[in-house]
Write an enzyme that holds these catalytic residues in place. Structure first.
Site, PDB file in Angstrom:
ATOM      1  N   THR A   1      -0.208  -0.698  12.606  1.00 24.07           N
ATOM      2  CA  THR A   1       0.799   0.111  11.927  1.00 24.07           C
ATOM      3  C   THR A   1       1.073  -0.527  10.568  1.00 24.07           C
ATOM      4  OG1 THR A   1       2.974   1.157  12.025  1.00 24.07           O
ATOM      5  CG2 THR A   1       2.775  -0.985  13.118  1.00 24.07           C
ATOM      6  N   GLU A   2       1.145   0.318   9.534  1.00 21.32           N
ATOM      7  CA  GLU A   2       1.187  -0.163   8.153  1.00 21.32           C
ATOM      8  C   GLU A   2       2.369  -1.077   7.884  1.00 21.32           C
ATOM      9  OE1 GLU A   2       1.379   3.599   6.175  1.00 21.32           O
ATOM     10  OE2 GLU A   2       3.552   3.695   6.228  1.00 21.32           O
TER      11      GLU A   2
END
Lengths: 225, 236, 236, 225
Positions: free
Chosen positions: A54-55
């Site tokens: 997840t960024e």
């Protein structure tokens, strides 16, 4: 050879997610974009070894937190859509510059993104409708589009007004140029950016329609796989 | 796919290194130097190598032995000249090795750029010195910078402390040095570690190099995947 | 000199922010958002601010309240448009705030460059899109990049988990996000933390932001320097 | 006003280190170069709050390890000269890119370096004699020279052959241009790069000599402080 599945109708959303999940090699590091692509996680087989990124700074993100006693909501643990999620054993955390270095540096095997439009040459438009009163907001879409080794798009093939979203050239502002590898839609799966000029589109499989029907409805240079 | 593989021997871990490869070798002096992997690389036999490492070997072992075996065409480093760098000194003075000297921080940043997908960067280090000669310069907000390009590795050989079964790594003290940077800058990263622990054996907050950057892991002889007092392992 | 100072109140911690300052505000949505510092900044009264933050405020509190108070001239962010960003939306549509949209990774990297002394860097993100319009581009080894410049802060307001008395910081889970990057990119970094522990209370291997980057620390009301089960504190 | 200490002889090495230590503000973050500058650490007063950085990835480095029972030699804990050192409470470790980002980014308050030559305008030469058979080796000297907020040089004022090391223009290859703030020598302490053209040299204090004697021996534009 293009597989034409005319014994059934078009794919539903969950079915599209399952088809994308089917094509993700086991052991891949994968980023799933906000919205529909998030559904892909539910269809990865047990033991696939796929690790979700997840960024906002995490590898090996688990499913959404349910708020149950074993699964409390933790405001410090969210996904890119700000939804509370969980941590799987073997996870790691890192800051934003490191997280996007991972993306930009080509270390993620696959990302799955939604789209407004994809062009035959692989251009992606998914951040801005170009409407003059729209507030522009890009998030991490451009970084993912140019960073992942394989960029998969998941979208309906036609917009609500009936216009095709797989096009000769995007009319919406671009997210990335020539970056998309495959497009998964309700009616067919495509490989884009193929052929000697890099502007061809291969039809890999169809759902509730045929290659010829698609060719009649789309204004892009289709070829059979 | 990208999943980290675990190997019984250092020889197995370095299999397949091609002649002509660029090999990033971790360590600052001996701290963090993956000595067993370098020894295995000597046995493996790859030659015509470009080696990127902070120093150019100490004494007669490890990187110095690789140099002595004539396997290295070109050395990229910040500080080749040390009191015990006689192997490199001899090769250099007799014209049998090329040398590119890079300021230490620029060396680290060029590898960081490779791992982070940066095409080039304007760096203030070395402006006005011989190490900037022939390089593009630019004034930005009143300061002069020199344009530096990424250094990518085909392989990175690094030394770390503990790996978990996902390939996540932690290091010990100043032995961390170039390890995390090189792991991200190479196509194939090979880590030698003191110990491998099961998944869940490293606190996710404490992982320094995520497993995504680690392709092959080999534990020191006699060690291997084992449970135990993980907290102690992590901090030992 | 550079030693970190510790403050009793958030108001004391944000003293001195000048009108016209560039303020980096941490957080991704609410995770890592230094809400108490932002509230104190509203009371402090600085105006004509440039605010750099991933989002442009949620609901009516924190950054949204700062915007609503008319203190922000220009917003630099990656994703202003959210379901609960009505305050920003209203200001933007009525032309009362400037907006610079930056891809999220470029936003992080531009601040990283500021902290790392990099003058500018060639970035592959946004090439061929409206966000690269007017910017210098260059082809390097067959790929096109756009030149991006650092974003420096006069102040950074960040949220962290635990500080020790040297100003070293650790974070919790995905609340880490922009904190370490902003801490290094600002002239004066102000951190709000859950707890302050004595020197020696954080394992040197686990420190994420070294105290050198932290100028002022304020603990949440009711907490303060205390010994105790540090291991648990660190991992809580 | 220039302080002329003619009641004593020139400074010894330890005394020079003590003078440098005297001028480092308490609470500073400091990097001490390899060689003579290392001695400065021994003269920082108890409770100075000075935090030492070592380029190989550590803040709050302690003294050299003695190998005693409470102070074992740890091969994983060394300083920039590869000498085993110790860790003080409140230390932190980080990797090389982060360590040099700290240096290059201007976060260190002070660094102390040795030198072959310093020019009146603040140019530093300390990495290469320019001899054709010398093997060039720069390490972290160039990064420190351009990175620290204050660059202090510690050297003998004259080389063994009697030639001055504080010069109008360096004849040795540069480490950094215009980067030095102060020069601490056995005979005097100087501020360099002063005056309207940035090429003046202020004499701050002398040891066993006078301003006039120095002015006669040096070929740089001296002024009294």
């Amino acid at each position: 050879m293009t597989l034409e599945r005319t014994d059934r109708g078009p794919l539903g959303r969950a079915e599209m997610a399952a088809v994308v999940a089917r094509d993700i090699p086991s052991g891949s590091y994968v980023n799933l974009g906000i919205g529909q692509p998030t559904l892909v996680a539910d269809h990865l087989p047990e033991g696939s070894g796929v690790v979700l990124h997840t960024e906002n700074g995490m590898l090996h993100m688990g499913p959404a937190a349910t708020g149950g006693p074993d699964d409390p909501i933790d405001p410090d643990l969210t996904n890119a859509g700000k939804v509370p999620v969980t941590e799987l054993p073997g996870a790691s955390y890192f800051h934003h510059a490191d997280s996007f270095a991972m993306m930009r540096g080509g270390h993620l095997d696959v990302c799955v993104l939604g789209a407004f439009q994809v062009a035959a040459g692989g251009d992606l438009a998914n951040w801005h409708t170009g409407a003059p009163d729209a507030i522009p907001a890009v998030g991490g879409a451009m970084d993912l589009a140019i960073g992942a080794k394989q960029v998969l798009v998941m979208m309906s093939l036609f917009a609500k007004d009936g216009s095709p979203k797989l096009v000769e050239a995007c009319t919406y502002p671009l997210t990335g140029a020539g970056c998309v590898d495959r497009v998964y839609t309700d009616l067919a799966t495509f490989r884009v950016g193929t052929g000697p000029d890099g502007r061809g589109v291969e039809v890999l499989e169809t759902w509730g329609t045929t290659y010829d029907e698609l060719a009649a409805r789309l204004d892009v240079p289709l070829v059979r796989a | 796919m990208s999943a980290t593989t675990f190997h019984e021997t250092h020889d197995e871990a370095v299999a397949g290194v091609e002649d002509g490869s660029t090999v990033l070798i971790g360590g600052f002096g001996m701290a963090g130097m993956p000595v067993d992997l370098v020894d295995a690389l000597i046995r493996q036999g790859a030659s015509d190598l470009v080696v990127v490492s902070n120093n150019a070997g100490n004494g007669d072992t490890g990187l110095a032995a690789l140099l002595a075996a004539g396997r290295v065409r070109r050395m990229v480093c910040s500080f080749p000249r040390q009191s015990d760098s006689w192997v490199f000194d001899g090769l250099y003075r007799s014209g049998r090795i090329e040398l590119e000297v890079v300021p230490q921080g620029t060396l680290a940043e060029r590898m960081r750029a490779a791992g982070a997908g940066i095409g080039a960067f304007f760096c203030p280090t070395a402006v006005g010195t011989p190490l900037a000669e022939g390089k593009e310069t630019r004034e930005i907000e009143g300061r002069t910078y020199v344009l530096e390009h990424p250094i990518r590795g085909d392989y990175a050989l690094i030394g770390a402390h503990v790996a978990d079964a996902m390939g996540n790594l932690v290091y010990r003290k100043t032995a961390r040095n170039f390890g995390p940077v090189m792991a991200a800058a190479a196509r194939t990263t090979i880590a030698q570690v003191s110990r491998v622990v099961p998944v869940g054996g490293l606190d996710p907050e404490h992982v320094v190099t995520p497993g995504i950057y680690v392709d092959r892991v080999v534990a020191a002889p006699g060690s291997g995947p084992a449970a135990g007092d993980l907290q102690q392992q992590e901090q030992a």
